[in-house]
Every structure is written in C-alpha cells, then in structure tokens.
Write a protein that holds these residues in place. Structure first.
Motif, short mmCIF file in Angstrom:
data_model
loop_
_atom_site.label_atom_id
_atom_site.label_comp_id
_atom_site.label_asym_id
_atom_site.label_seq_id
_atom_site.Cartn_x
_atom_site.Cartn_y
_atom_site.Cartn_z
N VAL A 1 140.89 61.45 -6.43
CA VAL A 1 141.70 62.66 -6.21
C VAL A 1 141.88 62.89 -4.71
CG1 VAL A 1 141.64 65.17 -6.38
CG2 VAL A 1 141.25 63.77 -8.39
N ASN A 2 140.82 62.71 -3.95
CA ASN A 2 140.91 62.91 -2.50
C ASN A 2 141.84 61.87 -1.86
OD1 ASN A 2 139.30 65.19 -2.38
ND2 ASN A 2 137.42 64.02 -2.13
N ARG A 3 141.83 60.64 -2.37
CA ARG A 3 142.74 59.61 -1.84
C ARG A 3 144.19 59.93 -2.18
NH1 ARG A 3 138.72 56.07 -3.65
NH2 ARG A 3 139.96 55.52 -5.45
N ILE A 4 144.43 60.45 -3.36
CA ILE A 4 145.79 60.83 -3.75
C ILE A 4 146.31 61.92 -2.83
CG2 ILE A 4 147.15 61.97 -5.56
CD1 ILE A 4 145.34 60.42 -7.58
N ALA A 5 145.49 62.93 -2.57
CA ALA A 5 145.89 64.01 -1.67
C ALA A 5 146.18 63.47 -0.27
CB ALA A 5 144.81 65.09 -1.61
N LYS A 6 145.33 62.58 0.21
CA LYS A 6 145.51 62.00 1.54
C LYS A 6 146.82 61.22 1.61
CE LYS A 6 143.34 59.00 4.94
NZ LYS A 6 142.19 58.14 5.24
N ARG A 7 147.13 60.47 0.56
CA ARG A 7 148.36 59.69 0.51
C ARG A 7 149.59 60.59 0.60
NH1 ARG A 7 148.08 56.50 -4.57
NH2 ARG A 7 146.11 55.84 -3.67
N HIS A 8 149.47 61.83 0.15
CA HIS A 8 150.57 62.80 0.21
C HIS A 8 150.49 63.67 1.46
CE1 HIS A 8 152.34 61.95 -3.70
NE2 HIS A 8 151.11 61.76 -4.13
N GLY A 9 149.61 63.31 2.39
CA GLY A 9 149.51 64.03 3.65
C GLY A 9 148.85 65.39 3.54
N GLU A 10 148.06 65.59 2.52
CA GLU A 10 147.39 66.87 2.31
C GLU A 10 145.88 66.71 2.49
OE1 GLU A 10 148.75 69.06 -1.11
OE2 GLU A 10 150.60 67.88 -1.16
N PRO A 11 145.21 67.80 2.81
CA PRO A 11 143.75 67.70 2.96
C PRO A 11 143.08 67.45 1.62
CG PRO A 11 144.44 69.98 3.13
CD PRO A 11 145.69 69.15 3.07
N ARG A 12 141.86 66.91 1.68
CA ARG A 12 141.15 66.62 0.44
C ARG A 12 140.85 67.92 -0.31
NH1 ARG A 12 135.83 63.80 2.38
NH2 ARG A 12 137.23 63.15 3.96
N PRO A 13 141.14 67.95 -1.59
CA PRO A 13 140.90 69.17 -2.37
C PRO A 13 139.43 69.38 -2.74
CG PRO A 13 142.00 67.53 -3.71
CD PRO A 13 141.91 66.97 -2.34
N VAL A 14 138.67 68.29 -2.79
CA VAL A 14 137.26 68.37 -3.17
C VAL A 14 136.43 67.82 -2.01
CG1 VAL A 14 135.53 67.70 -4.87
CG2 VAL A 14 137.91 68.00 -5.58
N PRO A 15 135.44 68.57 -1.52
CA PRO A 15 134.63 68.07 -0.41
C PRO A 15 133.90 66.78 -0.78
CG PRO A 15 134.12 70.37 -0.89
CD PRO A 15 135.02 69.88 -1.97
N ALA A 16 133.70 65.94 0.21
CA ALA A 16 132.97 64.68 0.01
C ALA A 16 131.48 64.96 0.21
CB ALA A 16 133.47 63.62 0.98
N GLU A 17 130.90 65.65 -0.74
CA GLU A 17 129.48 65.98 -0.71
C GLU A 17 128.85 65.60 -2.03
OE1 GLU A 17 128.20 69.75 0.71
OE2 GLU A 17 130.02 70.05 1.88
N ALA A 18 127.55 65.75 -2.10
CA ALA A 18 126.84 65.45 -3.34
C ALA A 18 127.36 66.35 -4.46
CB ALA A 18 125.34 65.68 -3.14
N THR A 19 127.45 65.80 -5.66
CA THR A 19 128.02 66.52 -6.78
C THR A 19 127.28 67.82 -7.06
OG1 THR A 19 128.75 64.43 -7.73
CG2 THR A 19 128.71 66.32 -9.21
N TYR A 20 125.96 67.82 -6.93
CA TYR A 20 125.22 69.05 -7.23
C TYR A 20 125.54 70.15 -6.22
CZ TYR A 20 121.78 68.19 -3.51
OH TYR A 20 121.17 68.00 -2.30
N ARG A 21 125.99 69.80 -5.03
CA ARG A 21 126.35 70.81 -4.03
C ARG A 21 127.73 71.41 -4.27
NH1 ARG A 21 124.19 67.74 1.28
NH2 ARG A 21 121.99 68.26 0.99
#
Length: 85
Positions: free
Chosen positions: A18-38
C-alpha cells in the motif's frame, strides 16, 4: 456493486505494498513503516479507503502467540464495525 471502504492489511508485505502504491502516485505513505503492534488501531486512509493494519493469519507463530490472535480479532472487529456504521 458496492465499492470497498475498508482494506485489512494482513502483514508487513500488505502494508509495504500500500505504501509503494501511494509513493508511485506521488503521495505520502498512508501507513507508517513501524512495527505492527505500534500502528495497530490507528486511523490510516488513502483515496477514500480506511486501512486496518494487522498481522498475517498464517504460519506457526499464529498458534503460539495468543497476543497476536487477540490483536487480529480486534482489528477484524474494528473493520466490521466501521463498515456497519
């Protein structure tokens, strides 16, 4: 046909996709790249969709780690409640 309103992101691969799709469309990542529990339980959206990041429901760890099973159940319940609202 009704359009999807919610996507369950089950595991790190789904979150990264999902984050790569957003990046491909020039948008910021919608979900932070952190541990899932966080990031569990946060409010993440992209182009009208609400995301519920959670753990993948596969592998031997699913049967060992009861805390992950509880988090997965909470995420599914939250997604269903959102759709029903």
């Amino acid at each position: 046909f009704p359009l999807a309103r919610v996507l369950m992101l089950m595991g790190d691969t789904a979150i990264s996709a999902v984050n790569r799709i957003a990046k491909r469309h020039g948008e910021p990542r919608p979900v932070p790249a952190e541990a899932t529990y966080r990031i569990h339980g946060g409010d993440y959206r992209f182009r009208g969709l609400k995301f519920f990041p959670s753990y993948a429901q596969a592998g031997p760890a699913f049967f060992v780690e009861t805390s992950k099973r509880r988090l997965i159940a909470e995420d599914i319940g939250a997604a269903l409640a959102y759709v029903r609202a």
